[in-house]
Design a protein around this motif. Sequence first.
Motif, short mmCIF file in Angstrom:
data_model
loop_
_atom_site.label_atom_id
_atom_site.label_comp_id
_atom_site.label_asym_id
_atom_site.label_seq_id
_atom_site.Cartn_x
_atom_site.Cartn_y
_atom_site.Cartn_z
N TRP A 154 0.86 -1.19 0.00
CA TRP A 154 0.00 0.00 0.00
C TRP A 154 0.89 1.23 0.00
O TRP A 154 1.83 1.32 0.80
N SER A 155 0.61 2.16 -0.89
CA SER A 155 1.37 3.40 -0.97
C SER A 155 0.45 4.55 -0.59
O SER A 155 -0.56 4.77 -1.24
N GLY A 156 0.79 5.22 0.47
CA GLY A 156 -0.04 6.33 0.94
C GLY A 156 -0.24 6.26 2.43
O GLY A 156 0.38 5.45 3.12
N SER A 157 -1.11 7.07 2.92
CA SER A 157 -1.35 7.16 4.35
C SER A 157 -1.88 5.85 4.92
O SER A 157 -2.79 5.25 4.35
N VAL A 158 -1.31 5.38 6.04
CA VAL A 158 -1.79 4.16 6.67
C VAL A 158 -2.39 4.42 8.04
O VAL A 158 -3.17 3.62 8.54
N GLY A 159 -2.03 5.53 8.67
CA GLY A 159 -2.49 5.84 10.03
C GLY A 159 -4.00 5.94 10.13
O GLY A 159 -4.65 6.57 9.30
N GLY A 160 -4.55 5.29 11.16
CA GLY A 160 -5.99 5.33 11.38
C GLY A 160 -6.77 4.39 10.47
O GLY A 160 -8.00 4.42 10.46
N THR A 161 -6.10 3.56 9.71
CA THR A 161 -6.74 2.64 8.78
C THR A 161 -6.72 1.23 9.35
O THR A 161 -5.77 0.83 10.01
N THR A 162 -7.77 0.48 9.07
CA THR A 162 -7.79 -0.94 9.42
C THR A 162 -7.67 -1.74 8.14
O THR A 162 -8.49 -1.60 7.23
N PHE A 163 -6.62 -2.54 8.06
CA PHE A 163 -6.40 -3.46 6.96
C PHE A 163 -6.69 -4.87 7.47
O PHE A 163 -6.81 -5.10 8.67
#
Length: 164
Positions: free
Chosen positions: A47-56
């Motif tokens: 994944w390229s981009g913001s990851v903070g606050g995301t659930t994968f």
Amino acid sequence: MMSLYFTNNTSNTIYAAYAYPDSDCHPMNYSKMGWYRIEPGSTREVWSGSVGGTTFYYYAEDHSNRWSGTYRTRLPRSTDHDFHWCWNYSSGSSRRVGMRRLPIDDSIVNFTLEFITSTSKSKPASKKTRTALPSKSAESSIRRIPRRPVRFKKGTPVPVKSKR
């Protein structure tokens, strides 16, 4: 650069898939993609981009181990072909697997998930990394579905065939 990475700290090649929030998918607002081939000792950006606050969500396997969870979905039976499907999609040649939830703290910009086979290979935990041990052999009877994402981060999945 802000990204989500998968690292293979095992002695076997791993095939990994993951799911990310996607407002174009209905009724489950998640897309899933894979199969990322990750050689022993190597790292892949997924994944390229913001990851903070995301659930994968993620699932991985090698010839003798599985890193699975209780969030059921269908993935292609063969790891020879890459795919990019909405959560609810399946094909005639798919199989049911359980994915593990991977919530990432709001303050994080880069995150690495390390696949390991024993705790002797684990490093101290941090907000930026997590180690994942293989699942126990018995399938859990719990079946969960992802919660609707609160917000959709700007970012893009990295294609399986990418040379990154």
